[in-house]
Write an enzyme that holds these catalytic residues in place. Structure first.
Site, PDB file in Angstrom:
ATOM      1  N   HIS A 138       0.809  -1.219   0.000  1.00 21.38           N
ATOM      2  CA  HIS A 138       0.000   0.000   0.000  1.00 21.38           C
ATOM      3  C   HIS A 138       0.844   1.271   0.000  1.00 21.38           C
ATOM      4  O   HIS A 138       0.328   2.359  -0.238  1.00 21.38           O
ATOM      5  CB  HIS A 138      -0.997  -0.004   1.169  1.00 21.38           C
ATOM      6  CG  HIS A 138      -0.395   0.153   2.521  1.00 21.38           C
ATOM      7  ND1 HIS A 138      -0.252  -0.893   3.402  1.00 21.38           N
ATOM      8  CD2 HIS A 138       0.090   1.230   3.171  1.00 21.38           C
ATOM      9  CE1 HIS A 138       0.288  -0.457   4.529  1.00 21.38           C
ATOM     10  NE2 HIS A 138       0.513   0.833   4.407  1.00 21.38           N
ATOM     11  N   ASP A 168       0.267  -7.857   1.735  1.00 20.48           N
ATOM     12  CA  ASP A 168       0.507  -6.417   1.652  1.00 20.48           C
ATOM     13  C   ASP A 168       2.010  -6.113   1.634  1.00 20.48           C
ATOM     14  O   ASP A 168       2.476  -5.191   2.297  1.00 20.48           O
ATOM     15  CB  ASP A 168      -0.169  -5.667   2.806  1.00 20.48           C
ATOM     16  CG  ASP A 168      -0.153  -4.156   2.595  1.00 20.48           C
ATOM     17  OD1 ASP A 168      -0.084  -3.724   1.433  1.00 20.48           O
ATOM     18  OD2 ASP A 168      -0.193  -3.410   3.590  1.00 20.48           O
ATOM     19  N   GLY A 245       3.562   7.155   7.749  1.00 20.24           N
ATOM     20  CA  GLY A 245       4.912   7.225   7.207  1.00 20.24           C
ATOM     21  C   GLY A 245       5.811   6.115   7.716  1.00 20.24           C
ATOM     22  O   GLY A 245       6.825   5.800   7.098  1.00 20.24           O
ATOM     23  N   SER A 247       4.854   3.115   7.746  1.00 19.47           N
ATOM     24  CA  SER A 247       4.440   1.955   6.976  1.00 19.47           C
ATOM     25  C   SER A 247       5.565   1.474   6.067  1.00 19.47           C
ATOM     26  O   SER A 247       6.137   2.245   5.304  1.00 19.47           O
ATOM     27  CB  SER A 247       3.224   2.325   6.129  1.00 19.47           C
ATOM     28  OG  SER A 247       2.594   1.183   5.634  1.00 19.47           O
TER      29      SER A 247
END
Length: 495
Positions: A138, A168, A245, A247
């Site tokens: 993502h 993901d 951020g 992530s």
């Protein structure tokens, strides 16, 4: 009385007073142990020292402070390998969100739909000296250009090698060599209660390090099910502070080894509220290897539908265990059935590694490719049985997720049936999902993703039942149901 006598008496009284004072001081010192002004180690009286004495390395060499965790070495190891990723998009207006939108996703990374300049920010981890970077899907999804900034402020253009919706995760490449790669740790060995560091770029604050402990393992938070039915979730939960951020950044142990990729937070505000979730390094490494070698992840499947065991299920099904993964359905054409497993078996270990939940079973099986065999231990009633199961590709048989949903249109709205997995996760026997609400339903308040379970007091389980109910509803309708988050809703409007 003569003057001499007066002077003698006065002198005696003064002597007695002085003796009393000295005795009192001695008694006070004895009782309360008050130190005098003693010389400091350097010979300077402590009372006259202008500043507090400087701490020496002796504290770190065996004093009380040495018992505290030494974060500095882990931070020094990890920070150079964590990169800042800027994903550039074409500027666009914010799309209308599906009401089903994942409650964690929006709280973790900057949404490119909200960024007028078309830029979203995240993190990544260098996992090889020649420039391969692990991050979240993502973070880079749909980006037209990736700008990768290293710890030493060098900037590179990133190229996406492959992505995996089920976990993901994504693999990105920058050109060059000699990069400071981070070594993988064994996330199986991570223990609840141990110290970990989260390293990333929250809110564009580059190379930020936060500390916390592992709060839990094997967490399934339904983060990815909106994107794929094959979602694999077995997160490491920590209380290290992470924000937008972070992530795609690193979760490292006290030796600076990568034990997870930070992916989500639990929050009602969009910012850190106490818990964060990371993909275990064992999953990350397996996915990165497949993306590099094949450009996709090749997964082996047992061919079962599973659910976590709890007290209610154990009582309902008469189980003799309170942990593991219960087989609620089995595909006759895949490996588990061929090995002799049945519906009702409870899987408790894979290749000798205990699995306490459905999420942990998914994590273990995800490590193997089609064609590989795994040793499965399961309870069947009171008996413990061992099976050797050959994993197969999902194309090898009509895996449960291959169901073809039934759809139909009515007065500008589009509806479809629910898959078995959706029914299980919503814990309902039937219902029909609103794919596109159309003008009439929108006017009544119904949003995309609503699952209809009742129309005017009549239960709705299938598209055929819904269509019949809509045709006989009359001018006024009450529609009941729920959204994927489990939020119940009811709408009444003129049809």
């Amino acid at each position: 009385m003569t003057n001499r006598t007066i002077w003698v008496l006065a002198g005696s009284a003064f002597a007695l007073v002085m003796l009393g004072a000295l005795a009192g001081a001695a008694l006070y010192a004895t009782l309360f142990d008050t130190p005098a002004y003693l010389p400091a180690p350097g010979g300077v009286p402590a009372a006259f020292s202008r500043f507090a004495p400087e701490q020496t390395s002796a504290v770190a060499e065996g004093g009380a402070a040495s018992e505290l965790p030494a974060f500095t070495q882990a931070a020094m190891t990890a920070r150079p390998a964590v990169v800042h990723i800027k994903a550039h998009y074409k500027p666009r207006k914010r799309q209308d969100d599906d009401f089903f939108a994942n409650p964690f996703r929006d709280y973790f990374e900057e949404d490119p739909h909200e960024a007028p300049q078309g830029v979203a920010s995240g993190s990544g981890v260098l996992i090889s000296a020649d420039g391969y970077i692990a991050t979240n899907n993502h973070v880079i999804q749909d980006a037209e250009e990736l700008e990768i900034t290293l710890f030493d402020n060098r900037s590179f253009k990133g190229r996406v090698i492959g992505t995996d919706l089920s976990t993901d995760l994504a693999l990105v490449k920058i050109e060059g060599s000699g990069f400071p790669a981070l070594a993988f740790g064994n996330s199986d060995e991570v223990q609840v209660g141990q110290w970990v560091l989260a390293v990333g770029n929250p809110m564009d604050l580059t190379s930020t390090v936060t500390a916390g402990i592992v709060s839990a393992k094997g967490r399934n938070i339904n983060l990815l099910h909106a994107d794929t039915e094959f979602a694999i979730e077995s997160f490491i939960q920590t209380d290290a502070a992470v924000n937008k951020g972070n992530s795609g950044g690193a979760l490292v142990d006290m030796e600076g080894r990568l034990v997870g990729i930070n992916t989500a937070i639990a929050s009602r505000t969009g910012y850190y509220a106490g818990y964060s979730f990371a993909i275990p390094a064992t999953i990350v490494r397996r996915v990165m290897e497949d993306l590099l070698e094949y450009g996709e992840v090749r997964r082996g499947f047992l061919g079962v539908t599973i659910q976590a065991v709890d007290a209610a299920l154990a009582e309902q099904e008469g189980l003799n265990v309170l942990k593991g993964a219960y087989i609620s359905r089995i595909d006759g054409k895949l490996g588990a059935a061929e090995a002799g497993m049945r519906q009702g078996d409870v899987i408790v270990s894979v290749n000798g590694i205990d699995v306490a939940s459905a999420a942990e079973l998914q994590e273990q099986v995800n490590r193997y490719r089609p064609g590989e065999s795994v040793r499965i231990r399961a309870y069947r009633g009171k008996d413990v049985r061992d099976f050797s199961v050959m994993l197969k590709d999902m194309k090898s048989g009509p895996l449960l997720a291959a169901e073809s949903p039934e759809t139909f249109e009515y007065r500008g709205a589009t509806f479809r049936s629910l898959t078995s997995d959706e029914l299980r996760r919503l814990d309902i026997a039937g219902g029909v999902l609103v794919e596109q609400p159309g003008e009439t339903l929108v006017r009544g308040g119904v949003q995309k993703g609503f699952v209809i379970t009742d129309v005017n007091g009549g239960a709705i389980r299938t598209p055929a039942e819904l269509e019949a109910a809509l045709e006989s509803a009359g001018e006024y309708m009450t529609m009941k149901g729920l959204y994927r988050r489990g939020v119940a809703a009811s709408y009444s409007f003129n049809w």
